[in-house]
Design a protein around this motif. Structure first.
Motif, PDB file in Angstrom:
ATOM      1  N   CYS A 229      89.251  62.430  61.219  1.00 11.72           N
ATOM      2  CA  CYS A 229      89.758  62.809  60.546  1.00 11.72           C
ATOM      3  C   CYS A 229      89.270  64.675  61.240  1.00 11.72           C
ATOM      4  O   CYS A 229      89.535  65.679  60.707  1.00 11.72           O
ATOM      5  CB  CYS A 229      90.420  63.463  59.465  1.00 11.72           C
ATOM      6  SG  CYS A 229      89.228  63.075  58.173  1.00 11.72           S
ATOM      7  N   VAL A 230      87.678  64.358  61.149  1.00 12.42           N
ATOM      8  CA  VAL A 230      87.132  65.629  61.302  1.00 12.42           C
ATOM      9  C   VAL A 230      85.418  64.869  61.620  1.00 12.42           C
ATOM     10  O   VAL A 230      84.846  63.827  61.828  1.00 12.42           O
ATOM     11  CB  VAL A 230      86.023  65.820  59.825  1.00 12.42           C
ATOM     12  CG1 VAL A 230      85.084  67.177  59.645  1.00 12.42           C
ATOM     13  CG2 VAL A 230      87.000  66.436  58.783  1.00 12.42           C
ATOM     14  N   ALA A 231      85.094  65.902  62.759  1.00 16.15           N
ATOM     15  CA  ALA A 231      83.516  65.824  63.287  1.00 16.15           C
ATOM     16  C   ALA A 231      82.947  66.586  63.586  1.00 16.15           C
ATOM     17  O   ALA A 231      83.867  67.784  63.944  1.00 16.15           O
ATOM     18  CB  ALA A 231      83.992  65.368  64.985  1.00 16.15           C
ATOM     19  N   VAL A 232      81.593  66.710  63.345  1.00 20.92           N
ATOM     20  CA  VAL A 232      80.700  68.262  64.224  1.00 20.92           C
ATOM     21  C   VAL A 232      80.856  67.943  65.309  1.00 20.92           C
ATOM     22  O   VAL A 232      80.344  66.721  66.166  1.00 20.92           O
ATOM     23  CB  VAL A 232      79.514  67.864  63.653  1.00 20.92           C
ATOM     24  CG1 VAL A 232      78.400  68.715  64.140  1.00 20.92           C
ATOM     25  CG2 VAL A 232      79.104  68.264  62.074  1.00 20.92           C
ATOM     26  N   ALA A 233      81.598  68.152  66.501  1.00 22.85           N
ATOM     27  CA  ALA A 233      81.707  67.863  68.084  1.00 22.85           C
ATOM     28  C   ALA A 233      81.442  69.613  69.288  1.00 22.85           C
ATOM     29  O   ALA A 233      81.285  70.250  68.679  1.00 22.85           O
ATOM     30  CB  ALA A 233      83.506  68.197  68.027  1.00 22.85           C
ATOM     31  N   TRP A 234      80.964  69.051  69.993  1.00 20.16           N
ATOM     32  CA  TRP A 234      80.970  70.555  71.697  1.00 20.16           C
ATOM     33  C   TRP A 234      82.544  70.498  71.065  1.00 20.16           C
ATOM     34  O   TRP A 234      83.346  69.961  71.304  1.00 20.16           O
ATOM     35  CB  TRP A 234      80.792  69.036  72.383  1.00 20.16           C
ATOM     36  CG  TRP A 234      79.384  68.460  72.341  1.00 20.16           C
ATOM     37  CD1 TRP A 234      79.610  67.102  72.532  1.00 20.16           C
ATOM     38  CD2 TRP A 234      78.328  69.032  72.204  1.00 20.16           C
ATOM     39  NE1 TRP A 234      77.830  66.589  72.361  1.00 20.16           N
ATOM     40  CE2 TRP A 234      77.295  68.197  71.966  1.00 20.16           C
ATOM     41  CE3 TRP A 234      77.475  70.336  71.726  1.00 20.16           C
ATOM     42  CZ2 TRP A 234      76.187  68.199  71.643  1.00 20.16           C
ATOM     43  CZ3 TRP A 234      76.188  70.290  71.633  1.00 20.16           C
ATOM     44  CH2 TRP A 234      74.930  69.348  71.447  1.00 20.16           C
ATOM     45  N   THR A 235      82.929  72.051  71.683  1.00 21.01           N
ATOM     46  CA  THR A 235      83.873  72.570  72.046  1.00 21.01           C
ATOM     47  C   THR A 235      84.898  71.632  72.686  1.00 21.01           C
ATOM     48  O   THR A 235      85.862  71.432  72.123  1.00 21.01           O
ATOM     49  CB  THR A 235      83.605  73.796  72.894  1.00 21.01           C
ATOM     50  OG1 THR A 235      82.477  74.528  72.748  1.00 21.01           O
ATOM     51  CG2 THR A 235      84.317  74.932  72.854  1.00 21.01           C
ATOM     52  N   GLY A 236      84.404  71.475  74.082  1.00 22.32           N
ATOM     53  CA  GLY A 236      85.424  70.731  75.296  1.00 22.32           C
ATOM     54  C   GLY A 236      85.713  69.177  74.603  1.00 22.32           C
ATOM     55  O   GLY A 236      87.305  69.165  74.883  1.00 22.32           O
ATOM     56  N   ASP A 237      85.415  69.057  73.980  1.00 25.66           N
ATOM     57  CA  ASP A 237      85.397  67.560  72.975  1.00 25.66           C
ATOM     58  C   ASP A 237      86.500  67.136  72.203  1.00 25.66           C
ATOM     59  O   ASP A 237      87.419  67.150  72.242  1.00 25.66           O
ATOM     60  CB  ASP A 237      84.428  66.502  72.468  1.00 25.66           C
ATOM     61  CG  ASP A 237      83.326  66.233  73.798  1.00 25.66           C
ATOM     62  OD1 ASP A 237      83.764  65.549  75.110  1.00 25.66           O
ATOM     63  OD2 ASP A 237      81.773  65.967  72.935  1.00 25.66           O
ATOM     64  N   ALA A 238      86.866  68.864  71.321  1.00 18.39           N
ATOM     65  CA  ALA A 238      87.700  68.961  71.015  1.00 18.39           C
ATOM     66  C   ALA A 238      88.864  69.647  71.363  1.00 18.39           C
ATOM     67  O   ALA A 238      89.822  68.874  70.986  1.00 18.39           O
ATOM     68  CB  ALA A 238      87.277  69.866  69.501  1.00 18.39           C
ATOM     69  N   LEU A 239      88.954  69.918  72.320  1.00 18.48           N
ATOM     70  CA  LEU A 239      89.923  70.346  72.747  1.00 18.48           C
ATOM     71  C   LEU A 239      90.518  69.630  73.814  1.00 18.48           C
ATOM     72  O   LEU A 239      91.464  69.538  74.468  1.00 18.48           O
ATOM     73  CB  LEU A 239      89.788  71.690  73.898  1.00 18.48           C
ATOM     74  CG  LEU A 239      88.584  72.993  73.742  1.00 18.48           C
ATOM     75  CD1 LEU A 239      88.937  73.619  74.862  1.00 18.48           C
ATOM     76  CD2 LEU A 239      89.672  73.899  72.680  1.00 18.48           C
ATOM     77  N   VAL A 240      89.745  68.417  74.526  1.00 23.92           N
ATOM     78  CA  VAL A 240      90.132  67.267  75.381  1.00 23.92           C
ATOM     79  C   VAL A 240      91.119  66.251  73.742  1.00 23.92           C
ATOM     80  O   VAL A 240      92.307  65.970  74.599  1.00 23.92           O
ATOM     81  CB  VAL A 240      88.989  66.537  76.006  1.00 23.92           C
ATOM     82  CG1 VAL A 240      89.468  65.234  75.877  1.00 23.92           C
ATOM     83  CG2 VAL A 240      88.612  66.685  76.846  1.00 23.92           C
ATOM     84  N   ALA A 241      90.655  66.376  72.648  1.00 22.33           N
ATOM     85  CA  ALA A 241      91.588  65.333  71.798  1.00 22.33           C
ATOM     86  C   ALA A 241      92.971  66.196  71.534  1.00 22.33           C
ATOM     87  O   ALA A 241      94.070  65.394  71.458  1.00 22.33           O
ATOM     88  CB  ALA A 241      91.070  65.399  70.529  1.00 22.33           C
ATOM     89  N   ALA A 242      92.818  67.494  71.884  1.00 22.75           N
ATOM     90  CA  ALA A 242      94.219  68.381  71.378  1.00 22.75           C
ATOM     91  C   ALA A 242      94.591  68.239  72.788  1.00 22.75           C
ATOM     92  O   ALA A 242      96.024  67.521  73.060  1.00 22.75           O
ATOM     93  CB  ALA A 242      94.154  69.950  71.227  1.00 22.75           C
ATOM     94  N   ASP A 243      93.823  68.318  73.929  1.00 22.40           N
ATOM     95  CA  ASP A 243      95.292  67.570  75.231  1.00 22.40           C
ATOM     96  C   ASP A 243      95.854  66.126  75.165  1.00 22.40           C
ATOM     97  O   ASP A 243      96.300  65.947  76.471  1.00 22.40           O
ATOM     98  CB  ASP A 243      94.137  68.450  76.424  1.00 22.40           C
ATOM     99  CG  ASP A 243      94.803  68.074  77.755  1.00 22.40           C
ATOM    100  OD1 ASP A 243      95.619  68.814  77.806  1.00 22.40           O
ATOM    101  OD2 ASP A 243      94.579  67.445  78.986  1.00 22.40           O
ATOM    102  N   GLU A 244      94.599  66.072  74.694  1.00 18.61           N
ATOM    103  CA  GLU A 244      95.373  64.032  74.562  1.00 18.61           C
ATOM    104  C   GLU A 244      97.050  64.083  73.736  1.00 18.61           C
ATOM    105  O   GLU A 244      97.315  62.678  73.512  1.00 18.61           O
ATOM    106  CB  GLU A 244      95.039  63.005  73.996  1.00 18.61           C
ATOM    107  CG  GLU A 244      93.222  63.013  74.598  1.00 18.61           C
ATOM    108  CD  GLU A 244      94.030  62.470  76.476  1.00 18.61           C
ATOM    109  OE1 GLU A 244      94.463  61.225  75.890  1.00 18.61           O
ATOM    110  OE2 GLU A 244      93.270  62.206  77.522  1.00 18.61           O
ATOM    111  N   GLY A 245      97.002  64.869  73.163  1.00 17.20           N
ATOM    112  CA  GLY A 245      97.888  65.005  72.280  1.00 17.20           C
ATOM    113  C   GLY A 245      97.334  64.865  70.690  1.00 17.20           C
ATOM    114  O   GLY A 245      99.029  64.350  69.948  1.00 17.20           O
TER     115      GLY A 245
END
Length: 359
Positions: A229-245
């Motif tokens: 539910c929460v991750a200290v993350a790189w930008t793109g990895d967060a956007l990929v998760a959103a892109d995965e739905g």
């Protein structure tokens, strides 16, 4: 994949020498950080074979440089450049062999020149930030309402305890995590002496029971499947998760967060710098840069690439940073040796501390 791995293993055998006429280019890049078809298209267009290997932490890349690993192109972040330049690990680039560099964003080049004066040793590749990837419904359900746009959701023991049940992950990136931690405490990591690093570490150990994993690679799949539910993350990895739905948003905490520029360099021990120039110049084509951003969802440093991105992607938060997000971002500094050593010592203990499952 097996063929590429076999080639790499053979290259590492004692006494192995690349034949002068063998068109094999060896690349070492971050995991999930290129469009696979870019590699295939380059091979088909040029007849050059690529051996492509990946890493997931700065430590892996640093070791490869220290060991003079047999790569022709490597991808260090901007804050590593001063050390690598000082140690003579990087080739001074012949700009005449990189005509497509005219496409690069002048603002990105300017930021990069603070770490590589006059942009002599490195070409910018992709850039982004470290922040919070938040699966909004899962996080709000566990938290009991909207989350603050703050590092406190991770670094405050009481807040992170509320989120422990739905899964918190922290990057295995010690300097970046400490940058966020010091911002949370109202300090700059570049002006933090080792004794304060050790003091700040108490916060890390206090939240360790609330952290499910410390990882820079496997956490991507966990975000994509909704297992965090929460991750200290790189930008793109967060956007990929959103892109995965997944209902994941990328948040730059209000206290401030580190920005990074990853670069393309040719090590001084490269066996085929001629092929390295050809590949780097290929990546500097606007349409190729756009292809990589479309695949990875990381912003590129190519000012001419926007025309090749979809309108949706051009305006996606995280790819296109708003003014508020830009104000919160600062370039990750190059740390003094004693500061980095203090961070490394604390980090080794932090990783080995008991996990929630062990308690």
């Amino acid at each position: 994949m097996h063929r590429l791995l076999a080639c790499l293993l053979i290259a590492l055998l004692p006494g192995f020498v690349v034949a002068a006429d063998e068109n094999v280019l060896r690349i070492y890049n971050w995991n999930d950080y290129i469009a696979p078809e870019v590699l295939t298209n380059f091979e088909n267009e040029t007849g050059i074979k690529i051996v492509y290997d990946t890493f997931s932490t700065d430590e892996e890349l640093s070791k490869a440089f220290d060991d003079n690993a047999p790569y022709d192109i490597m991808v260090p972040s901007h804050d590593s450049l001063p050390r690598l330049i000082k140690e003579g690990k990087l080739t001074s680039l012949d700009k005449a062999k990189l005509p497509n560099a005219v496409n690069l964003d002048s603002q990105v080049l300017s930021k990069l020149s603070a770490f590589d004066p006059q942009n002599i040793h490195a070409m910018p590749y992709l850039w982004g930030a470290v922040g919070l990837a938040i699966n909004t419904p899962k996080a709000e359900s566990a938290f009991g309402g909207p989350l603050p746009e703050s590092w406190s959701v991770v670094f405050d023991p009481e807040q992170s305890a509320k989120l422990a049940s739905c899964g918190i992950s922290i990057l295995d990136a010690s300097a970046e995590v400490f940058d966020g931690l010091m911002n949370y405490k109202g300090r700059s990591i570049s002006h933090t002496p080792p004794r304060r690093i050790k003091s700040a570490a108490k916060t890390l150990f206090a939240i360790r029971p609330n952290i499910r994993q410390i990882d820079s690679e496997e956490y991507i799949e966990a975000l994509n499947t909704g297992d965090l539910c929460v991750a200290v993350a790189w930008t793109g990895d967060a956007l990929v998760a959103a892109d995965e739905g997944q209902p994941v948003v990328f948040v730059v905490p209000e206290e401030g967060a580190p920005m990074f520029i990853d670069t393309l360099v040719i090590p001084t021990n490269a066996a085929r710098p001629d092929l390295a120039y050809r590949f780097i110049n290929y990546l500097l084509k606007p349409e190729v840069a756009a292809q990589i951003t479309t695949e990875t969802l990381y912003p590129n440093a190519n000012a001419a690439a926007d025309q090749f991105l979809s309108a949706e992607l051009r305006n996606m938060p995280g790819i296109k940073l708003d003014k508020q997000m830009r104000r919160r971002l600062t370039m990750m500094p190059t740390l003094q040796d004693d500061t980095q050593e203090a961070i490394d010592a604390v980090w080794a203990e932090f990783i080995e501390a008991p996990t929630p499952e062990a308690l």
